[in-house]
Design a protein around this motif. Structure first.
Motif, PDB file in Angstrom:
ATOM      1  N   GLN A  52       0.755  -1.103   0.080  1.00  0.00           N
ATOM      2  CA  GLN A  52      -0.078   0.123  -0.103  1.00  0.00           C
ATOM      3  C   GLN A  52       0.915   1.237  -0.072  1.00  0.00           C
ATOM      4  OE1 GLN A  52      -3.173  -0.195  -0.257  1.00  0.00           O
ATOM      5  NE2 GLN A  52      -3.311  -2.298  -0.403  1.00  0.00           N
ATOM      6  N   TYR A  53       1.860   1.318   0.928  1.00  0.00           N
ATOM      7  CA  TYR A  53       2.771   2.560   0.928  1.00  0.00           C
ATOM      8  C   TYR A  53       4.119   2.221   0.991  1.00  0.00           C
ATOM      9  CZ  TYR A  53       2.193   0.797   5.636  1.00  0.00           C
ATOM     10  OH  TYR A  53       2.128   0.003   6.821  1.00  0.00           O
ATOM     11  N   GLY A  54       4.512   0.988   0.427  1.00  0.00           N
ATOM     12  CA  GLY A  54       5.939   0.739   0.623  1.00  0.00           C
ATOM     13  C   GLY A  54       6.780   1.471  -0.744  1.00  0.00           C
ATOM     14  N   ILE A  55       8.177   1.865  -0.351  1.00  0.00           N
ATOM     15  CA  ILE A  55       8.714   2.214  -1.499  1.00  0.00           C
ATOM     16  C   ILE A  55       8.824   1.471  -2.628  1.00  0.00           C
ATOM     17  CG2 ILE A  55      10.876   3.561  -1.987  1.00  0.00           C
ATOM     18  CD1 ILE A  55      11.109   4.289   1.030  1.00  0.00           C
ATOM     19  N   PHE A  56       9.041   0.131  -2.564  1.00  0.00           N
ATOM     20  CA  PHE A  56       9.196  -0.982  -3.542  1.00  0.00           C
ATOM     21  C   PHE A  56       8.179  -0.740  -4.588  1.00  0.00           C
ATOM     22  CE2 PHE A  56       8.935  -5.101  -5.324  1.00  0.00           C
ATOM     23  CZ  PHE A  56      10.026  -5.143  -5.774  1.00  0.00           C
TER      24      PHE A  56
END
Length: 300
Positions: free
Chosen positions: A138-142
Motif C-alpha cells: 500500500q505505501y512501501g517504497i518498493f
C-alpha cells in the motif's frame, strides 16, 4: 615484588591462573553446557513447558522418530537449504567484488568502506521490520518504484509464494555481504606482493594472475566465509520472523521458525528439543567437514 607476594600468600602461577579462569569456566558451564545436556534430556521425554507440574514420561527416541518422519520438517529443511545456498552464493560473489574494489586506493575510499559496512551494524529484527515496510504493497517504497517504471503498483512481493523466499534472500544478502567482504578483504591484503611481481615478470595477464595467484591464496578465506555464514544462516530467526513470519503459508518457514512454533506456540517442548538437537548435529557435521577441508587447503 609480585612473585614475593604470591609466594607469601602460598599461590603458584598455575594456581593464580586457575583462580582467574574458574569463574569463566563456571559461567560457560551454566549458560552453554548445562542447557545443552538439559535439552538432550528433554528430547527423550514428553515434557511440555506450559505444564511444568504435569507428569513427565520418558519416551525414548520417539520424538526423534516423529521429527524425521514429519514431511513438514523436510519442507522446512528444503526451505532452509534454498535460503542457505542462494544467500551464501550471492554474498560470496558480491563480497568478493566489493573486496577487490576496496583493495584498491581511490578517492573517498574511507567513506565508501564505512558506508558499505552500515547494514551489518543494524540489528536483524530492525532490518526485517524496515524491509517489511519497504515491501508493503500500500505505501512501501518498493511498490512506488515498480509503479514508477510502469509495473503493477499493488505488487506484493512478500505475499507471493514464488517471490517471498527471494525477498528474505535479498534482505539477508543486503545485510551480510559487508561481513563477507571484510573477511575476503583481509585475505586479499594478506597475499604477498612478490607473487604478483613474479607473475608480472612472466607477463601474466590480469585474468591469469586472478586464477593462478589471487583465487588459490583466497581459498581459505572463502571457506571460512562459507562456514561462518552457513552457521549463522542455519539458525536465522529474527530477520525472517519480522519479515515474513514464515509466510505466506509455510513457504518461508525455515527450520528455526518451525522450532519456535513447536516450542513456544504448540508447547511441545520434548518434540522441539529433539528437533533442536537434530539441527545442532547437522550444523556441527557441516562445520566439521568444512574445518577438515580448510585444514587440507592450508596444507597445500
Amino acid at each position: 615484588m609480585n612473585s614475593l607476594t604470591q609466594r607469601s600468600q602460598g599461590l603458584s602461577d598455575r594456581s593464580l591462573a586457575w583462580l582467574f579462569v574458574t569463574p569463566t569456566i563456571l559461567l560457560l558451564l551454566a549458560f552453554n553446557i548445562f542447557p545443552l545436556f538439559w535439552t538432550i534430556y528433554l528430547s527423550f521425554t514428553n515434557y511440555r513447558a506450559n505444564r511444568p507440574n504435569a507428569d513427565t514420561d520418558w519416551v525414548g527416541i520417539a520424538n526423534y522418530q516423529r521429527v524425521l518422519a514429519d514431511e513438514a520438517i523436510w519442507e522446512n529443511m528444503r526451505a532452509t537449504a534454498h535460503f542457505l545456498c542462494w544467500s551464501i552464493a550471492l554474498q560470496l560473489i558480491l563480497g568478493f567484488l566489493l573486496a577487490l574494489l576496496l583493495n584498491k586506493k581511490f578517492r573517498s575510499h574511507s567513506f565508501w568502506s564505512t558506508a558499505i559496512l552500515l547494514p551489518m551494524m543494524l540489528a536483524p529484527a530492525v532490518v526485517g521490520t524496515f524491509w517489511k515496510y519497504f515491501f508493503e504493497p500500500q505505501y512501501g517504497i518498493f511498490n512506488y518504484i515498480i509503479g514508477f517504471f510502469g509495473g503493477d503498483a499493488q505488487f506484493t512481493m512478500l505475499g507471493d509464494t514464488n517471490l517471498s523466499p527471494w525477498a528474505i534472500i535479498l534482505v539477508d544478502t543486503w545485510m551480510w555481504t559487508p561481513y563477507v567482504m571484510l573477511l575476503l578483504l583481509a585475505g586479499l591484503r594478506s597475499i604477498p606482493g612478490y607473487l604478483y611481481e613474479a607473475a608480472e615478470i612472466d607477463r601474466a595477464s590480469e585474468w591469469t594472475k586472478f586464477w593462478q595467484v589471487t583465487l588459490p591464496m583466497m581459498l581459505p578465506f572463502i571457506v571460512l566465509a562459507v562456514l561462518f555464514r552457513t552457521i549463522e544462516n542455519f539458525k536465522m530467526f529474527d530477520l525472517v520472523d519480522q519479515l515474513t513470519n514464515g509466510g505466506p503459508g509455510a513457504i518461508t518457514e525455515l527450520a528455526s521458525i518451525k522450532l519456535k512454533r513447536e516450542a513456544f506456540e504448540k508447547w511441545r517442548t520434548g518434540y522441539a528439543s529433539a528437533l533442536a538437537i537434530i539441527l545442532f548435529v547437522a550444523i556441527y557435521g557441516l562445520s566439521l567437514v568444512t574445518v577438515r577441508y580448510l585444514d587440507k587447503v592450508k596444507q597445500r
